[in-house]
Design a protein around this motif. Structure first.
Motif, PDB file in Angstrom:
ATOM      1  N   GLY A 336       0.796  -1.223   0.000  1.00  0.00           N
ATOM      2  CA  GLY A 336       0.000   0.000   0.000  1.00  0.00           C
ATOM      3  C   GLY A 336       0.824   1.266   0.000  1.00  0.00           C
ATOM      4  N   GLY A 337       2.147   1.128   0.108  1.00  0.00           N
ATOM      5  CA  GLY A 337       3.011   2.299   0.072  1.00  0.00           C
ATOM      6  C   GLY A 337       2.901   3.175   1.305  1.00  0.00           C
ATOM      7  N   SER A 338       3.821   4.098   1.427  1.00  0.00           N
ATOM      8  CA  SER A 338       3.814   5.029   2.552  1.00  0.00           C
ATOM      9  C   SER A 338       2.850   6.164   2.253  1.00  0.00           C
ATOM     10  N   ARG A 339       1.773   6.211   3.012  1.00  0.00           N
ATOM     11  CA  ARG A 339       0.812   7.304   2.850  1.00  0.00           C
ATOM     12  C   ARG A 339       1.426   8.618   3.332  1.00  0.00           C
ATOM     13  N   ALA A 340       2.323   8.517   4.315  1.00  0.00           N
ATOM     14  CA  ALA A 340       2.983   9.718   4.834  1.00  0.00           C
ATOM     15  C   ALA A 340       3.928  10.305   3.796  1.00  0.00           C
ATOM     16  N   ARG A 341       4.693   9.448   3.109  1.00  0.00           N
ATOM     17  CA  ARG A 341       5.623   9.965   2.109  1.00  0.00           C
ATOM     18  C   ARG A 341       4.872  10.530   0.910  1.00  0.00           C
ATOM     19  N   ALA A 342       3.795   9.843   0.512  1.00  0.00           N
ATOM     20  CA  ALA A 342       2.977  10.349  -0.589  1.00  0.00           C
ATOM     21  C   ALA A 342       2.482  11.759  -0.265  1.00  0.00           C
ATOM     22  N   HIS A 343       2.017  11.940   0.966  1.00  0.00           N
ATOM     23  CA  HIS A 343       1.539  13.258   1.373  1.00  0.00           C
ATOM     24  C   HIS A 343       2.673  14.267   1.444  1.00  0.00           C
ATOM     25  N   GLY A 344       3.829  13.841   1.995  1.00  0.00           N
ATOM     26  CA  GLY A 344       4.954  14.753   2.141  1.00  0.00           C
ATOM     27  C   GLY A 344       5.479  15.263   0.817  1.00  0.00           C
ATOM     28  N   THR A 346       3.624  14.970  -2.372  1.00  0.00           N
ATOM     29  CA  THR A 346       2.590  15.463  -3.296  1.00  0.00           C
ATOM     30  C   THR A 346       1.494  16.277  -2.617  1.00  0.00           C
ATOM     31  N   GLY A 347       1.379  16.167  -1.295  1.00  0.00           N
ATOM     32  CA  GLY A 347       0.273  16.807  -0.594  1.00  0.00           C
ATOM     33  C   GLY A 347      -0.977  15.955  -0.551  1.00  0.00           C
ATOM     34  N   ASP A 348      -0.921  14.759  -1.149  1.00  0.00           N
ATOM     35  CA  ASP A 348      -2.074  13.850  -1.213  1.00  0.00           C
ATOM     36  C   ASP A 348      -1.710  12.534  -0.536  1.00  0.00           C
ATOM     37  N   PRO A 349      -2.331  12.200   0.603  1.00  0.00           N
ATOM     38  CA  PRO A 349      -1.982  10.946   1.287  1.00  0.00           C
ATOM     39  C   PRO A 349      -2.403   9.691   0.523  1.00  0.00           C
ATOM     40  N   PHE A 350      -3.171   9.836  -0.546  1.00  0.00           N
ATOM     41  CA  PHE A 350      -3.616   8.677  -1.323  1.00  0.00           C
ATOM     42  C   PHE A 350      -2.847   8.531  -2.636  1.00  0.00           C
ATOM     43  N   ALA A 351      -1.876   9.387  -2.864  1.00  0.00           N
ATOM     44  CA  ALA A 351      -1.067   9.308  -4.083  1.00  0.00           C
ATOM     45  C   ALA A 351      -0.103   8.120  -3.996  1.00  0.00           C
ATOM     46  N   GLU A 352       0.530   7.800  -5.112  1.00  0.00           N
ATOM     47  CA  GLU A 352       1.491   6.695  -5.104  1.00  0.00           C
ATOM     48  C   GLU A 352       2.723   7.072  -4.300  1.00  0.00           C
ATOM     49  N   ASP A 353       3.364   6.059  -3.735  1.00  0.00           N
ATOM     50  CA  ASP A 353       4.580   6.264  -2.953  1.00  0.00           C
ATOM     51  C   ASP A 353       5.736   6.546  -3.920  1.00  0.00           C
ATOM     52  N   PRO A 354       6.338   7.734  -3.863  1.00  0.00           N
ATOM     53  CA  PRO A 354       7.402   8.083  -4.808  1.00  0.00           C
ATOM     54  C   PRO A 354       8.714   7.354  -4.572  1.00  0.00           C
ATOM     55  N   ALA A 355       8.821   6.584  -3.493  1.00  0.00           N
ATOM     56  CA  ALA A 355      10.079   5.904  -3.190  1.00  0.00           C
ATOM     57  C   ALA A 355      10.144   4.500  -3.788  1.00  0.00           C
ATOM     58  N   CYS A 356       9.088   4.045  -4.443  1.00  0.00           N
ATOM     59  CA  CYS A 356       9.033   2.683  -4.971  1.00  0.00           C
ATOM     60  C   CYS A 356       9.173   2.698  -6.482  1.00  0.00           C
ATOM     61  N   VAL A 357      10.069   1.858  -7.025  1.00  0.00           N
ATOM     62  CA  VAL A 357      10.302   1.814  -8.473  1.00  0.00           C
ATOM     63  C   VAL A 357       9.433   0.772  -9.168  1.00  0.00           C
ATOM     64  N   TYR A 358       8.747  -0.062  -8.396  1.00  0.00           N
ATOM     65  CA  TYR A 358       8.021  -1.188  -8.995  1.00  0.00           C
ATOM     66  C   TYR A 358       6.881  -0.712  -9.887  1.00  0.00           C
ATOM     67  N   GLN A 359       6.761  -1.359 -11.042  1.00  0.00           N
ATOM     68  CA  GLN A 359       5.655  -1.101 -11.958  1.00  0.00           C
ATOM     69  C   GLN A 359       4.669  -2.260 -11.859  1.00  0.00           C
ATOM     70  N   PRO A 360       3.429  -1.998 -11.442  1.00  0.00           N
ATOM     71  CA  PRO A 360       2.444  -3.068 -11.254  1.00  0.00           C
ATOM     72  C   PRO A 360       2.195  -3.855 -12.537  1.00  0.00           C
TER      73      PRO A 360
END
Length: 371
Positions: A336-344, A346-360
Motif C-alpha cells: 500500500g506504500g507510505s501514505r505519509a511519504r505520498a503526502h509529504g 505530493t500533498g495527497d496521502p492517497f497518491a502513489e509512494d514516490p520511493a518505490c520503483v516497482y511497476q504493477p
C-alpha cells in the motif's frame, strides 16, 4: 505460490490477513512529550528542549491509558521527543503494564538514559527498547543527532540493555546522506546483535525535506540485499515507512515470505492509519507521526471512536482508495506504500509512494502478465 498472484489472492495467503484493522490499531505510538535534549537533523517532532505547557497531564494520561486498555492494541510505544524527559515516564509504563498493555519505549541516547537503570526499565514493564543509529560511525551519527557523544552513549545503551535482558531494537533512518554507510551499518548490526533492526525510510516532514530522500533505485537495491539477510542474520529485520520491502520479500520468497516476516509482530498490510495510530503530546490523534493530520483529541473523544470512525482513518484502511500505481498494484493489500511519504511529496496521502520503483503488473485476457 508465485509472486504473480493477483492482489486478492495475496490477501488470502495465510499469515498475511489481519481482521482487526477496522476495529483497533495494531500499534499505538504515544508521544508522551516533545521535549528532547538532542537536535536531530530529520526530527519528525521538531523537538524542543522544554516540555510543552499543554502536554497531557498525569490525570489525563492515566485516563488515556485506561481508554487504550479498552481498545487493547497489541503494542503501545511510548515515544517523543524523549519520553524520559517526563519524570513520570516509568510510572506511566507501570500503569500501562498493570492495565494489560504491552509497552515499548523509544528514548533518546542522552545522559538521562545513561542514569536510568536498565533493570528498572525492564522491571517497570518495558518489553522492548528502541535506540537509533543513523550514522555507522561516531562522526556521522553525532553529526546527524546534533550532539557529540550520542554514538558512544547509544552503543553503551545497547550493551546495558543486553545485560538487563531487555530486548533491543535499533532504528536506522536511511537518507540520501548516509546511504554510502549501508554496508558499515550492516556490519555494526552483526556486532551489536539487536533483536530487531528497523530500517526507517525517510519521510519529508518535520525537519526532513524532500531533498533528503534517497533515490528510489538505491532503495530498491538496499531492500533486495536486506531480503537476502532475512533468516540468515542473528537479528530480525523490518522496515518503517518502507512498506515495499514486503513486496520484495514476497517476490524473493513467495508465500513463505509472509511467514518469514522477520520477527515482525505486525501484520502485513499495516501502514499509516491502517493498524497504526499516533497520539501527540497534546492529545491530537493522527494516522501516524509522519502523517500529522488532526483527526480529533483524546481530551474530547475516545481514541477507539477516532480510529474506527474518522473519515481519514476509514479511507486510509481502504486499499482500493489508493491512487496512481499504488492503486493498481497487485501488492497493494500487503504493502500500500507510505501514505505519509505520498503526502509529504505530493500533498495527497492517497497518491502513489514516490520511493518505490516497482511497476504493477496486470493480467491480460489471455492470462499473460503485462506491465
Amino acid at each position: 505460490m508465485s509472486a504473480s498472484l493477483t492482489n486478492s489472492q495475496w490477501s488470502n495467503v495465510p499469515s498475511m490477513s489481519y481482521d482487526g484493522f477496522e476495529s483497533r490499531p495494531f500499534l499505538v505510538f504515544w508521544e508522551i512529550t516533545r521535549a528532547c535534549a538532542l537536535a536531530c537533523k530529520h526530527c519528525r517532532a521538531e523537538a524542543q528542549s522544554h516540555r510543552h505547557p499543554q502536554e497531557l497531564n498525569r490525570e489525563e494520561s492515566s485516563r488515556l491509558i485506561q481508554q487504550l486498555a479498552e481498545l487493547n492494541p497489541p503494542m503501545l510505544i511510548l515515544t517523543g521527543g524523549d519520553p524520559l524527559m517526563r519524570r513520570d515516564c516509568l510510572d506511566l509504563v507501570r500503569e500501562a503494564t498493570a492495565a494489560g498493555l504491552h509497552v515499548g519505549l523509544s528514548p533518546s541516547a542522552t545522559s538521562r538514559l545513561m542514569h536510568t537503570g536498565f533493570h528498572d526499565i525492564k522491571a517497570a514493564g518495558v518489553e522492548r527498547i528502541s535506540l537509533s543509529l543513523d550514522g555507522a560511525s561516531r562522526e556521522t551519527h553525532d553529526a546527524f543527532r546534533g550532539v557529540s557523544g550520542t554514538f558512544d552513549r547509544t552503543i553503551a545503551a545497547v550493551h546495558l540493555a543486553h545485560a538487563a535482558d531487555l530486548s533491543v531494537q535499533i532504528n536506522t533512518t536511511l537518507t540520501r546522506g548516509n546511504l554510502r554507510e549501508y554496508e558499515a551499518f550492516k556490519k555494526l548490526m552483526f556486532e551489536l546483535k539487536p533483536a530487531m533492526w528497523s530500517i526507517f525510510l525517510l519521510v519529508p516532514t518535520g525537519r526532513a525535506g524532500a531533498d533528503d530522500l534517497p533515490d528510489p533505485l538505491d532503495i530498491e537495491h538496499i531492500f533486495q540485499d536486506l531480503a537476502d539477510l532475512v533468516g540468515k542474520a542473528p537479528f530480525a529485520i523490518k522496515t518503517t515507512e518502507g512498506h515495499h520491502f514486503r513486496r520484495i520479500l514476497l517476490q524473493k520468497h513467495g508465500a513463505a515470505g509472509g511467514k518469514m516476516r522477520p520477527g515482525m509482530r505486525s501484520p502485513l498490510g499495516i501502514r499509516d492509519g491502517r493498524g497504526v495510530m499516533f497520539i501527540s503530546h497534546t492529545g491530537v490523534v493522527s494516522p501516524s507521526g509522519f502523517l500529522p493530520f488532526d483527526c480529533g483529541n483524546v481530551r474530547d473523544e475516545h481514541p477507539a471512536c477516532i480510529y474506527r470512525h474518522h473519515p481519514l482513518f476509514v479511507s486510509l484502511r481502504d486499499s482500493n482508495a489508493l491512487g496512481g500505481k499504488c492503486g493498481r498494484c497487485e501488492f497493494r493489500n500487503v504493502c500500500g506504500g507510505s501514505r505519509a511519504r505520498a503526502h509529504g511529496i505530493t500533498g495527497d496521502p492517497f497518491a502513489e509512494d514516490p520511493a518505490c520503483v516497482y511497476q504493477p503488473k496486470t493480467i491480460t485476457a489471455s492470462g499473460r502478465e503485462s506491465v
